[in-house]
Every structure is written in C-alpha cells, then in structure tokens.
Design a protein around this motif. Structure first.
Motif, PDB file in Angstrom:
ATOM      1  N   VAL A 181      47.826  31.785  35.224  1.00  0.00           N
ATOM      2  CA  VAL A 181      48.907  32.770  35.303  1.00  0.00           C
ATOM      3  C   VAL A 181      49.029  33.308  36.724  1.00  0.00           C
ATOM      4  CG1 VAL A 181      49.719  35.024  34.484  1.00  0.00           C
ATOM      5  CG2 VAL A 181      48.678  33.412  32.866  1.00  0.00           C
ATOM      6  N   ALA A 182      47.883  33.607  37.356  1.00  0.00           N
ATOM      7  CA  ALA A 182      47.872  34.075  38.747  1.00  0.00           C
ATOM      8  C   ALA A 182      46.655  33.474  39.428  1.00  0.00           C
ATOM      9  CB  ALA A 182      47.848  35.597  38.809  1.00  0.00           C
ATOM     10  N   ALA A 183      46.763  32.215  39.853  1.00  0.00           N
ATOM     11  CA  ALA A 183      45.622  31.493  40.420  1.00  0.00           C
ATOM     12  C   ALA A 183      45.195  32.054  41.765  1.00  0.00           C
ATOM     13  CB  ALA A 183      45.972  30.014  40.560  1.00  0.00           C
ATOM     14  N   ALA A 184      46.107  32.696  42.510  1.00  0.00           N
ATOM     15  CA  ALA A 184      45.802  33.166  43.864  1.00  0.00           C
ATOM     16  C   ALA A 184      45.187  34.559  43.905  1.00  0.00           C
ATOM     17  CB  ALA A 184      47.073  33.144  44.707  1.00  0.00           C
ATOM     18  N   ASN A 185      44.993  35.183  42.771  1.00  0.00           N
ATOM     19  CA  ASN A 185      44.494  36.557  42.746  1.00  0.00           C
ATOM     20  C   ASN A 185      43.059  36.639  43.285  1.00  0.00           C
ATOM     21  OD1 ASN A 185      44.697  39.377  41.959  1.00  0.00           O
ATOM     22  ND2 ASN A 185      43.258  38.883  40.334  1.00  0.00           N
ATOM     23  N   ARG A 186      42.758  37.750  43.998  1.00  0.00           N
ATOM     24  CA  ARG A 186      41.418  37.984  44.540  1.00  0.00           C
ATOM     25  C   ARG A 186      41.029  39.444  44.372  1.00  0.00           C
ATOM     26  NH1 ARG A 186      38.995  34.250  47.920  1.00  0.00           N
ATOM     27  NH2 ARG A 186      40.217  32.367  48.310  1.00  0.00           N
ATOM     28  N   TYR A 232      35.475  47.606  44.107  1.00  0.00           N
ATOM     29  CA  TYR A 232      35.796  46.208  44.435  1.00  0.00           C
ATOM     30  C   TYR A 232      36.508  45.625  43.221  1.00  0.00           C
ATOM     31  CZ  TYR A 232      34.867  41.542  46.501  1.00  0.00           C
ATOM     32  OH  TYR A 232      34.977  40.294  47.066  1.00  0.00           O
ATOM     33  N   LYS A 233      37.835  45.574  43.280  1.00  0.00           N
ATOM     34  CA  LYS A 233      38.643  45.315  42.091  1.00  0.00           C
ATOM     35  C   LYS A 233      39.597  44.147  42.291  1.00  0.00           C
ATOM     36  CE  LYS A 233      39.616  47.685  38.929  1.00  0.00           C
ATOM     37  NZ  LYS A 233      39.297  47.402  37.507  1.00  0.00           N
ATOM     38  N   SER A 234      40.021  43.579  41.172  1.00  0.00           N
ATOM     39  CA  SER A 234      41.096  42.592  41.184  1.00  0.00           C
ATOM     40  C   SER A 234      42.355  43.219  41.784  1.00  0.00           C
ATOM     41  CB  SER A 234      41.374  42.134  39.752  1.00  0.00           C
ATOM     42  OG  SER A 234      42.697  41.645  39.629  1.00  0.00           O
ATOM     43  N   TRP A 235      43.010  42.484  42.690  1.00  0.00           N
ATOM     44  CA  TRP A 235      44.243  42.993  43.301  1.00  0.00           C
ATOM     45  C   TRP A 235      45.294  43.342  42.251  1.00  0.00           C
ATOM     46  CZ3 TRP A 235      46.474  45.264  47.177  1.00  0.00           C
ATOM     47  CH2 TRP A 235      47.866  45.238  47.287  1.00  0.00           C
ATOM     48  N   LEU A 236      45.429  42.529  41.225  1.00  0.00           N
ATOM     49  CA  LEU A 236      46.434  42.802  40.197  1.00  0.00           C
ATOM     50  C   LEU A 236      46.214  44.158  39.545  1.00  0.00           C
ATOM     51  CD1 LEU A 236      46.788  39.330  38.399  1.00  0.00           C
ATOM     52  CD2 LEU A 236      48.392  40.385  39.995  1.00  0.00           C
ATOM     53  N   ASP A 237      44.943  44.558  39.406  1.00  0.00           N
ATOM     54  CA  ASP A 237      44.632  45.824  38.748  1.00  0.00           C
ATOM     55  C   ASP A 237      45.030  47.036  39.589  1.00  0.00           C
ATOM     56  OD1 ASP A 237      43.563  44.319  36.726  1.00  0.00           O
ATOM     57  OD2 ASP A 237      41.476  44.840  37.118  1.00  0.00           O
ATOM     58  N   GLU A 282      36.467  37.888  46.659  1.00  0.00           N
ATOM     59  CA  GLU A 282      36.198  36.810  45.698  1.00  0.00           C
ATOM     60  C   GLU A 282      37.467  36.394  44.962  1.00  0.00           C
ATOM     61  OE1 GLU A 282      31.793  37.288  43.857  1.00  0.00           O
ATOM     62  OE2 GLU A 282      33.187  38.883  43.340  1.00  0.00           O
ATOM     63  N   PRO A 283      37.652  35.105  44.716  1.00  0.00           N
ATOM     64  CA  PRO A 283      38.781  34.673  43.889  1.00  0.00           C
ATOM     65  C   PRO A 283      38.630  35.177  42.459  1.00  0.00           C
ATOM     66  CG  PRO A 283      37.315  32.822  44.362  1.00  0.00           C
ATOM     67  CD  PRO A 283      36.839  33.982  45.188  1.00  0.00           C
ATOM     68  N   THR A 284      39.723  35.703  41.916  1.00  0.00           N
ATOM     69  CA  THR A 284      39.718  36.217  40.544  1.00  0.00           C
ATOM     70  C   THR A 284      40.970  35.726  39.836  1.00  0.00           C
ATOM     71  OG1 THR A 284      38.733  38.222  41.487  1.00  0.00           O
ATOM     72  CG2 THR A 284      39.285  38.295  39.173  1.00  0.00           C
ATOM     73  N   PRO A 285      41.060  34.437  39.573  1.00  0.00           N
ATOM     74  CA  PRO A 285      42.272  33.905  38.943  1.00  0.00           C
ATOM     75  C   PRO A 285      42.471  34.462  37.536  1.00  0.00           C
ATOM     76  CG  PRO A 285      40.521  32.262  38.939  1.00  0.00           C
ATOM     77  CD  PRO A 285      40.029  33.401  39.776  1.00  0.00           C
ATOM     78  N   LEU A 286      43.713  34.780  37.224  1.00  0.00           N
ATOM     79  CA  LEU A 286      44.044  35.228  35.874  1.00  0.00           C
ATOM     80  C   LEU A 286      44.533  34.032  35.081  1.00  0.00           C
ATOM     81  CD1 LEU A 286      44.393  37.684  33.944  1.00  0.00           C
ATOM     82  CD2 LEU A 286      46.773  37.787  34.723  1.00  0.00           C
ATOM     83  N   ASN A 287      43.894  33.792  33.941  1.00  0.00           N
ATOM     84  CA  ASN A 287      44.242  32.649  33.100  1.00  0.00           C
ATOM     85  C   ASN A 287      44.611  33.082  31.694  1.00  0.00           C
ATOM     86  OD1 ASN A 287      43.662  30.277  34.846  1.00  0.00           O
ATOM     87  ND2 ASN A 287      41.610  31.148  34.863  1.00  0.00           N
ATOM     88  N   LEU A 288      45.409  32.283  31.078  1.00  0.00           N
ATOM     89  CA  LEU A 288      45.736  32.455  29.668  1.00  0.00           C
ATOM     90  C   LEU A 288      44.847  31.483  28.898  1.00  0.00           C
ATOM     91  CD1 LEU A 288      49.307  32.837  28.278  1.00  0.00           C
ATOM     92  CD2 LEU A 288      47.633  31.461  27.079  1.00  0.00           C
ATOM     93  N   ARG A 332      55.008  38.548  42.102  1.00  0.00           N
ATOM     94  CA  ARG A 332      55.559  39.655  42.888  1.00  0.00           C
ATOM     95  C   ARG A 332      54.447  40.529  43.443  1.00  0.00           C
ATOM     96  NH1 ARG A 332      59.977  41.833  38.522  1.00  0.00           N
ATOM     97  NH2 ARG A 332      61.200  39.899  38.288  1.00  0.00           N
ATOM     98  N   LEU A 333      53.427  40.778  42.641  1.00  0.00           N
ATOM     99  CA  LEU A 333      52.308  41.607  43.106  1.00  0.00           C
ATOM    100  C   LEU A 333      51.449  40.868  44.115  1.00  0.00           C
ATOM    101  CD1 LEU A 333      51.104  43.448  39.861  1.00  0.00           C
ATOM    102  CD2 LEU A 333      52.618  44.294  41.651  1.00  0.00           C
ATOM    103  N   ILE A 334      51.204  39.572  43.876  1.00  0.00           N
ATOM    104  CA  ILE A 334      50.380  38.780  44.792  1.00  0.00           C
ATOM    105  C   ILE A 334      51.013  38.731  46.181  1.00  0.00           C
ATOM    106  CG2 ILE A 334      49.469  36.477  45.279  1.00  0.00           C
ATOM    107  CD1 ILE A 334      47.941  37.858  43.074  1.00  0.00           C
TER     108      ILE A 334
END
Length: 306
Positions: free
Chosen positions: A158-163, A241-246, A266-272, A297-299
C-alpha cells in the motif's frame, strides 16, 4: 452440491456466536437454520460447530473452513454485481484490522470517504498493534507495517516507500534542546514502543553514504500502544521514532518537528495482508486503490522523499 444459503447460515452463526441470532438476522426459523448447518456438515463430512444450549464455538475444521466460506459468498456477490453491470457498486461487510495509531488518526477519515463512495458497504474495524490472526479472528484483511512473519500470508503493498522519522514537539525541544547527532539521543528521554513483549529501543538509520547507524535509547515511558507513544510525543514528554504515515499530519501542522532529517530512517512499508488470494476481491481492490492514493500524498511530503 453445497448451497449458498447453508454457507450463509454457517458464516453468520460463526460471526455472531449464536445460531438463533443468525436465524433472526436471516429471517429463518431456528429449526431451518439448524437444518442448514447439519446439511452443510453432512456434505463436508465433519463438524464445523460445537453447539450446546448455552454456548457455541468453532471446531478446528470450522476455523479452517470459515475464511473459504466467506470468500465463496463474496465471490458470488461480486459475480452477481458484474452481470448487473455494477462492478463498481460494492456491498456486504468488509472486516479490517489496522494498527492503533494509523487506524485512529489517519485511516478513519479515509474509510469515511470510502463508505461515502460505496454506501452499500459496511465496515467492521479492529484496531490493535499486535498481528491479527487472520485464520481465527473475524477479519478478512489487515493493514500492517512490514512483511508478515508467516510466509503463508499474502502481502500486497500500500505504501512501500514509507519510513520511520525521528521527531519531538516544539515544547520538548524548547526545554531540552535538539539532538545534533545520533549519539545525542542518550541525553534525551526517548519514548519507546513495545510489540510482542519486545521493547523497540535500538533505533537504526542510514547516513548520507548509506552506512548503517544504530543507537540504543532509553527513557521513562514504554507502551504497547503506538497511539499512546504518539500522544506522549505531542504532549512534550520526549523524542519519538515513528512511521511517517502516523505523524505526517502532526509535522505538517507544526505539532511535531522532524529531527536529524539528514539520516534515513528504517523502512516501514505498509502492506495489506490476507490469508488467501481469494480474499483480494473487488471490495479489497477498490479499498487498496483508495488507500494507495492517499498514502502517496503523505509520502510526497516526507523529508526522505526529497
């Protein structure tokens, strides 16, 4: 041949935990509902439910069969919609699990938008940071950070580039100063998250040469609820130290400030996540498209995206 109405009785009984409640919802008499279950069990050659006058529970075979029964019923609905020319019109109940912080503070308004677009759809949302048991819990899909430990599960990005990003509130920084290097974190109160009994206290980064850096942190607060950790940070209790999406919206509003942006978190990909590819039906496809667009949009606003 298996009958879809028998499957419907079984699935609803398992979800409600009561044969009589399922019968009422389906507008059947208890005797007809009981006969449907017995007919299904006879055709499958096994017991799906253990029933008594006071309780009802799934057998091991019932737990294994339940997700397949749900998937079969949903496939029939989607086929009917396709023939009717209304493939974009989805209905039924979508059962979704999501992390506590992302679910409460980011996902909820996105789900509101999704239901406005699809008014016949019902949602059942479970919020928890522990991994949902997709074989035992009443959940069709789960949103989770990182790849599933169980290789038998299906993960769709869903958001593979999230960190992760390092941040703190303006109030905390005014009182305690800003760390200028990773080693400076030893002088700061670091708010830590705990998952499955393990405290996440080794914070890892990459420098501008992509060398791995690691810092052991400590502080006076630990929680197994990611939303609680975020709220502590907003209240000025420490560095997080949190996920950017959060925390993207908190950073954009000025409630949190990104620290050491030259370091790559750290990479934190969001997956379904789902138990079977059969669960990736039209409802899930449309929801994933909806979430991918909003996560992108957030990334784009992230410090690591520039």
């Amino acid at each position: 041949m298996l009958r879809s109405d028998d499957l419907q009785v079984f699935v609803l009984t398992a979800e409600l935990g009561s044969l009589s409640a399922a019968a009422r919802q389906l507008e059947l008499s208890p005797a007809v509902a009981s006969a449907a279950l017995k007919r299904l069990e006879a055709q499958l050659g096994c017991r799906l439910l253990v029933r008594s006058t006071r309780s009802l529970r799934l057998t091991g075979e019932g737990e294994l069969y339940l997700p397949h029964a749900r998937s079969a019923l949903q496939s029939l609905v989607e086929g009917q919609q396709l023939l009717a020319g209304g493939k974009a019109t989805i209905s039924g109940t979508l059962q979704l699990s999501a992390p506590s912080d992302f679910g409460r503070n980011v996902l909820l308004p996105w789900l509101d938008e999704f239901q406005l677009q699809h008014p016949l759809l019902s949602l059942r949302l479970l919020l928890a940071d522990r991994n949902a048991d997709l074989f035992r819990q009443p959940v069709d899909i789960a949103l989770r950070y990182g790849q599933p430990e169980d290789s038998s599960l299906v993960a769709v990005p869903v958001a593979a580039a999230n960190r992760r990003v390092l941040c703190a509130s303006p109030g905390y920084l005014a009182a305690n100063g800003s760390p200028r290097t990773l080693a400076d974190l030893v002088h700061h109160n670091c708010l830590r998250f705990m998952l499955a009994g393990r405290v996440h206290e080794r914070w890892c980064f990459l420098d501008d040469r992509h060398r791995e850096l690691e810092q052991l942190v400590s502080g006076d607060r630990v929680s197994d609820d990611a939303d609680v950790v975020r709220r502590w940070a907003l209240a000025g209790r420490g560095v997080v130290y949190k996920s950017w999406l959060d925390i993207a919206q908190d950073v954009q509003s000025g409630r949190l400030v990104v620290l050491l942006p030259e370091l790559l978190g750290e990479p934190t990909p969001l997956n379904l996540i789902c138990a079977h590819r059969a669960h990736l039906g039209e409802r899930v496809r449309l929801l994933r498209e909806h979430l991918v667009e909003r996560c992108q949009r957030l990334i784009q606003l992230a410090p690591f995206a520039h």
